[in-house]
Design a protein around this motif. Structure first.
Motif, PDB file in Angstrom:
ATOM      1  N   LYS A 166       0.804  -1.220   0.000  1.00 18.73           N
ATOM      2  CA  LYS A 166       0.000   0.000   0.000  1.00 18.73           C
ATOM      3  C   LYS A 166       0.837   1.270   0.000  1.00 18.73           C
ATOM      4  CE  LYS A 166      -3.716  -2.300   2.578  1.00 18.73           C
ATOM      5  NZ  LYS A 166      -4.560  -2.279   3.805  1.00 18.73           N
ATOM      6  N   THR A 167       2.091   1.162   0.405  1.00 21.82           N
ATOM      7  CA  THR A 167       2.954   2.341   0.481  1.00 21.82           C
ATOM      8  C   THR A 167       4.285   2.047  -0.177  1.00 21.82           C
ATOM      9  OG1 THR A 167       4.104   1.773   2.545  1.00 21.82           O
ATOM     10  CG2 THR A 167       1.935   2.804   2.765  1.00 21.82           C
ATOM     11  N   ALA A 168       5.057   3.087  -0.428  1.00 17.31           N
ATOM     12  CA  ALA A 168       6.466   2.884  -0.766  1.00 17.31           C
ATOM     13  C   ALA A 168       7.141   2.261   0.446  1.00 17.31           C
ATOM     14  CB  ALA A 168       7.111   4.214  -1.130  1.00 17.31           C
ATOM     15  N   LEU A 169       8.216   1.522   0.215  1.00 13.96           N
ATOM     16  CA  LEU A 169       8.889   0.829   1.317  1.00 13.96           C
ATOM     17  C   LEU A 169      10.251   1.460   1.594  1.00 13.96           C
ATOM     18  CD1 LEU A 169       8.055  -2.869   0.354  1.00 13.96           C
ATOM     19  CD2 LEU A 169       6.900  -1.414   2.028  1.00 13.96           C
ATOM     20  N   PRO A 170      10.547   1.743   2.855  1.00 15.49           N
ATOM     21  CA  PRO A 170       9.654   1.599   4.008  1.00 15.49           C
ATOM     22  C   PRO A 170       8.610   2.704   4.043  1.00 15.49           C
ATOM     23  CG  PRO A 170      11.710   2.591   4.708  1.00 15.49           C
ATOM     24  CD  PRO A 170      11.882   2.235   3.249  1.00 15.49           C
ATOM     25  N   GLY A 171       7.447   2.368   4.612  1.00 17.41           N
ATOM     26  CA  GLY A 171       6.391   3.360   4.758  1.00 17.41           C
ATOM     27  C   GLY A 171       6.703   4.338   5.881  1.00 17.41           C
TER      28      GLY A 171
ATOM     29  N   GLY B 276       0.675  -1.458   7.072  1.00 16.11           N
ATOM     30  CA  GLY B 276      -0.401  -2.228   6.455  1.00 16.11           C
ATOM     31  C   GLY B 276      -0.024  -2.964   5.200  1.00 16.11           C
ATOM     32  N   ASN B 277       1.248  -3.024   4.865  1.00 14.65           N
ATOM     33  CA  ASN B 277       1.695  -3.775   3.694  1.00 14.65           C
ATOM     34  C   ASN B 277       1.780  -5.258   4.032  1.00 14.65           C
ATOM     35  OD1 ASN B 277       2.314  -1.466   1.882  1.00 14.65           O
ATOM     36  ND2 ASN B 277       3.813  -0.984   3.477  1.00 14.65           N
ATOM     37  N   ARG B 278       1.302  -6.086   3.122  1.00 14.89           N
ATOM     38  CA  ARG B 278       1.277  -7.534   3.347  1.00 14.89           C
ATOM     39  C   ARG B 278       2.391  -8.208   2.559  1.00 14.89           C
ATOM     40  NH1 ARG B 278       0.465 -11.886  -0.595  1.00 14.89           N
ATOM     41  NH2 ARG B 278      -0.709 -13.574   0.369  1.00 14.89           N
ATOM     42  N   PHE B 279       3.072  -9.170   3.207  1.00 10.66           N
ATOM     43  CA  PHE B 279       4.178  -9.897   2.599  1.00 10.66           C
ATOM     44  C   PHE B 279       3.982 -11.396   2.799  1.00 10.66           C
ATOM     45  CE2 PHE B 279       5.594  -5.801   4.039  1.00 10.66           C
ATOM     46  CZ  PHE B 279       6.505  -5.338   3.104  1.00 10.66           C
TER      47      PHE B 279
END
Length: 445
Positions: free
Chosen positions: A7-12, A51-54
């Motif tokens: 959902k975001t650039a990494l790292p958020g 909220g990013n899923r891996f």
């Protein structure tokens, strides 16, 4: 986004803030590879604080054997916590005794050699190795040991003297424990000796060493990983472990198997040494034994362990009730289907990786057992030169594509997902990996 679950650039923003706070108060010695800040996990899936899923194919370095927050393990830990959080190993409790009984029943000393076994419980793999070394010296009254180049056995001073997967681990800490001699680990993909049988060549080298430099009568034990981990996920040639067993028996040397990473169902059998049908005298366990709670174990032939006198070795937190509850629940799950899943899904995973290798000459070899799998990357020079930069770049790009991986050896990507990983998750990981390789090759890494 590079992946629909990101959902975001990494790292958020939340992850970046956490990393900045951490840098002020936590030791910089931790070898963090990329900026993942965990929020929670379920099974093979994890989420960061933004909220990013891996997909987690590192599993806390092969620790989360039953996946993240397995409800059966969580329930067992909660139930144990309701009773008491700690009683020192000066006393007894049901969970500790039960775990000892279960380890004795499944130990390769029992299942392969039909000998009774006993356990000493601690908190980590390096502590288990330290205990194994102390036991070997205590019962043999011999001062020397043999270790293997590429091995990783921990970072406390005794186990560090054997660790040789990277010089970084020993840099600045010499002298370590004296009396340790290293020999090559047989690697069929990267042979150090002439001939097709690298296992026999290493055994011959050991015999020469005993004749010329290290008196066999002074060697307490040989410490070896039945499937080498940090050194590159190297599977030894057929017959090597049996040859080590025979050599040890010939000279009255104890054989110690470090199963800290390879044990508890990881390779599709309870212990990696079972693939070779060889039983050690002493075995070390940790990582996957507690599904994430800190626990380690020295498992030895009862005839050896029973020689320890009261107070010869001890541990304040050994047999902690929460850790024992987690370990007992883990063994239930591993024996109840996860070990078989590791064998089945692991075979599918290796087949998919070998298919991938047909399209990418940079993949030199895919090897492993069960869900302990390595993919070695090489340069396009016809000499199998390790592709270190490519390996690091692929691991980093995989993170940015939603897949958590780690490397090992000179240039090997390792895959060690939870033992309950599904075939569908493997397929999803393969596509993330393919995308990461393509991006790395296009960038010229």
């Amino acid at each position: 986004m590079s992946h629909p679950h990101l959902k975001t650039a990494l790292p958020g923003p939340k992850a970046s803030a956490m990393i900045a706070r951490d840098a002020e108060v936590i030791s910089p010695s931790y070898p963090r590879d990329y900026p993942f800040v965990m929020s929670h996990g379920r099974g093979t899936q994890v989420w960061d604080v933004d909220g990013n899923r891996f997909l987690d194919f590192a599993a806390g370095i092969a620790v989360c054997a039953t996946g993240h927050a397995h409800p059966q393990v969580v329930s067992a830990v909660k139930a144990a916590a309701d009773d008491f959080l700690h009683i020192s190993s000066d006393y007894w409790h049901e969970g500790m005794t039960t775990l000892g009984e279960r380890l004795a029943a499944i130990a390769p000393m029992r299942t392969i050699a039909d000998e009774p076994a006993m356990s000493f419980l601690c908190q980590s793999g390096t502590e288990a190795v330290e205990g194994a070394l102390k036991l070997a010296r205590y019962v043999t009254r011999r001062p020397r040991f043999i270790g293997f180049l590429g091995g990783f056995h921990g970072r406390t001073m005794g186990s560090l003297s054997f660790t040789s997967s990277k010089y970084t681990q020993q840099l600045g800490f010499a002298p370590t424990m004296p009396g340790v001699t290293h020999v090559p680990y047989p690697n069929p993909y990267r042979p150090l000796f002439a001939g097709d049988d690298q296992g026999k060549a290493v055994l011959d080298y050991l015999r020469m060493l005993f004749e010329r430099n290290v008196p066999a009568a002074e060697v307490a034990a040989i410490l070896v990983e039945p499937l080498q981990g940090e050194g590159g996920y190297v599977v030894p040639p057929d017959g090597f472990l049996a040859g080590l067993r025979a050599l040890c028996d010939e000279h009255g040397i104890l054989l110690i198997f470090d199963e800290v990473q390879s044990g508890v169902g990881r390779t599709g059998k309870m212990f990696a040494c079972e693939h070779a049908g060889v039983a050690p005298d002493i075995m070390t366990l940790a990582k996957g034994l507690g599904s994430g709670l800190p626990i380690g174990a020295v498992v030895a032939r009862k005839s050896l362990m029973s020689q320890w006198k009261r107070g010869a070795h001890g541990n304040t937190y050994g047999g902690n009730p929460l850790a024992c509850a987690a370990a007992n629940a883990t063994l239930d799950l591993v024996r109840g289907g996860l070990m078989d899943n590791a064998a089945t899904v692991g075979a599918r995973f290796m087949a998919r990786l070998r298919e991938l290798a047909q399209s990418y000459p940079c993949i030199g070899e895919v090897r492993g057992q069960g869900l302990m799998i390595g993919m070695e990357l090489i340069e396009d020079d016809g000499a199998k030169t390790p592709a270190r930069n490519l390996c690091d770049d692929i691991v980093t790009r995989a993170f940015h594509n939603g897949l958590l991986l780690l490397s090992c050896g000179a240039s090997t990507v390792r895959f060690m997902p939870p033992l309950n990983v599904s075939a569908e998750e493997v397929d999803e990981a393969i596509e993330m990996l393919r995308k990461s390789i393509d991006e790395s090759l296009k960038s010229g890494a």
